[in-house]
Write a protein that holds these residues in place. Sequence first.
Motif, short mmCIF file in Angstrom:
data_model
loop_
_atom_site.label_atom_id
_atom_site.label_comp_id
_atom_site.label_asym_id
_atom_site.label_seq_id
_atom_site.Cartn_x
_atom_site.Cartn_y
_atom_site.Cartn_z
N GLY A 1 -8.59 -23.42 -1.62
CA GLY A 1 -7.95 -24.01 -2.74
C GLY A 1 -8.97 -25.14 -3.40
O GLY A 1 -9.99 -25.33 -3.04
N TYR A 2 -8.55 -25.67 -4.54
CA TYR A 2 -9.19 -26.72 -5.10
C TYR A 2 -9.18 -28.10 -4.16
O TYR A 2 -8.38 -28.40 -3.74
CB TYR A 2 -8.62 -27.11 -6.25
CG TYR A 2 -8.69 -26.12 -7.50
CD1 TYR A 2 -9.97 -26.08 -8.23
CD2 TYR A 2 -7.97 -24.92 -7.72
CE1 TYR A 2 -10.30 -25.09 -9.27
CE2 TYR A 2 -8.10 -24.27 -8.63
CZ TYR A 2 -9.05 -24.19 -9.57
OH TYR A 2 -9.28 -23.06 -10.40
N ASN A 3 -10.53 -28.50 -4.16
CA ASN A 3 -10.47 -29.88 -3.44
C ASN A 3 -10.76 -31.06 -4.20
O ASN A 3 -10.53 -30.75 -5.71
CB ASN A 3 -11.84 -29.70 -2.37
CG ASN A 3 -13.14 -29.63 -3.29
OD1 ASN A 3 -13.28 -30.36 -4.38
ND2 ASN A 3 -14.17 -29.08 -2.49
N GLU A 4 -10.80 -32.14 -3.65
CA GLU A 4 -10.67 -33.35 -4.57
C GLU A 4 -11.61 -33.60 -5.57
O GLU A 4 -11.59 -34.47 -6.45
CB GLU A 4 -10.45 -34.56 -3.51
CG GLU A 4 -9.10 -34.67 -2.81
CD GLU A 4 -8.88 -34.01 -1.57
OE1 GLU A 4 -7.94 -34.05 -1.04
OE2 GLU A 4 -9.76 -33.03 -1.21
N ARG A 5 -12.85 -32.96 -5.29
CA ARG A 5 -14.01 -33.05 -5.91
C ARG A 5 -14.21 -32.31 -7.17
O ARG A 5 -15.09 -32.12 -8.01
CB ARG A 5 -15.30 -32.93 -5.32
CG ARG A 5 -15.48 -33.97 -4.12
CD ARG A 5 -16.84 -33.58 -3.17
NE ARG A 5 -16.66 -32.48 -2.60
CZ ARG A 5 -15.94 -32.28 -1.60
NH1 ARG A 5 -15.38 -33.23 -1.01
NH2 ARG A 5 -16.14 -31.13 -0.80
N ALA A 6 -13.22 -31.21 -7.20
CA ALA A 6 -13.08 -30.09 -8.39
C ALA A 6 -12.84 -30.75 -9.69
O ALA A 6 -11.98 -31.93 -9.76
CB ALA A 6 -12.08 -29.07 -7.97
N THR A 7 -13.36 -30.20 -10.63
CA THR A 7 -13.23 -30.75 -12.04
C THR A 7 -11.96 -30.30 -12.74
O THR A 7 -11.83 -29.11 -12.79
CB THR A 7 -14.14 -30.51 -13.08
OG1 THR A 7 -15.67 -30.81 -12.24
CG2 THR A 7 -14.12 -31.08 -14.43
N PRO A 8 -11.13 -30.93 -13.13
CA PRO A 8 -9.88 -30.77 -13.92
C PRO A 8 -10.15 -30.12 -14.97
O PRO A 8 -11.22 -30.30 -15.96
CB PRO A 8 -9.12 -32.09 -14.05
CG PRO A 8 -9.68 -33.03 -12.94
CD PRO A 8 -11.18 -32.64 -12.81
N ASN A 9 -9.47 -29.10 -15.71
CA ASN A 9 -9.62 -28.17 -16.94
C ASN A 9 -8.31 -27.38 -16.92
O ASN A 9 -8.24 -26.21 -16.97
CB ASN A 9 -10.59 -27.43 -16.69
CG ASN A 9 -10.91 -26.77 -17.99
OD1 ASN A 9 -10.44 -27.22 -19.06
ND2 ASN A 9 -11.72 -25.45 -18.05
#
Length: 222
Positions: free
Chosen positions: A56-64
């Motif tokens: 899954g997406y971690n805390e460092r992933a970029t929102p979009n």
Amino acid sequence: CAAITDVEFLEKNFKPGFEVNVKGTSNLVSLAGKDTFIIYISSDHIFPGNKFWVQGYNERATPNPTNRYGFLKWGGELALLDHSNRLIVRSSKLYNFVWLKPTIDRLMNNETVEMTDVIKRSFMYLPHFVGALMWLAQNKVETKLLHVSGETIFSYYIFWTIFQRAMNLPGTLVARKHELKDVCPRPLRAGLDTREAKRLHVPMGSMTEAFADVKRILNEHI
């Protein structure tokens, strides 16, 4: 603090959503003293969901974001950035008995129920999520952003297949292999990486514990 979370409503009604979800959060920050600890609940809808992430997406992933609900949730996060005493908690699909009950009823009536097999989330029992928030409110952690959700990513169809077997429910589940065209866009492959929350020993419960509690409630309703 309240927010509008109806995804389809917000897709058609951006202005009231912005007033509540973004400006409302900003107003709260303005009124709060610098020592006031604010926990903001966000969502995996801030991510596009166009890739496959095993964890899954971690805390460092970029929102979009792919829809206005996700955009407004992200806007609420940004409204908090000037408040140092904050914690942004993102979750994925939260469920409780009230959400489960209509589908349980259909299965118990031996109906055929169609569930999407293309939208994927990390499912978390709502009482467990509330418990995690209470723990975070009482135990200050060193991070300002944390993912709290179920540890495994499932499609809705797979989740319900596991649930149906665990509850020994009749009825038939059918996997829908395409997404409906008449609803607002949703991130298909979302879900969150919770390894940081585990490292911090945040209590998040398990699916086994969640299903046991749901079974207890279900037996009380039979």
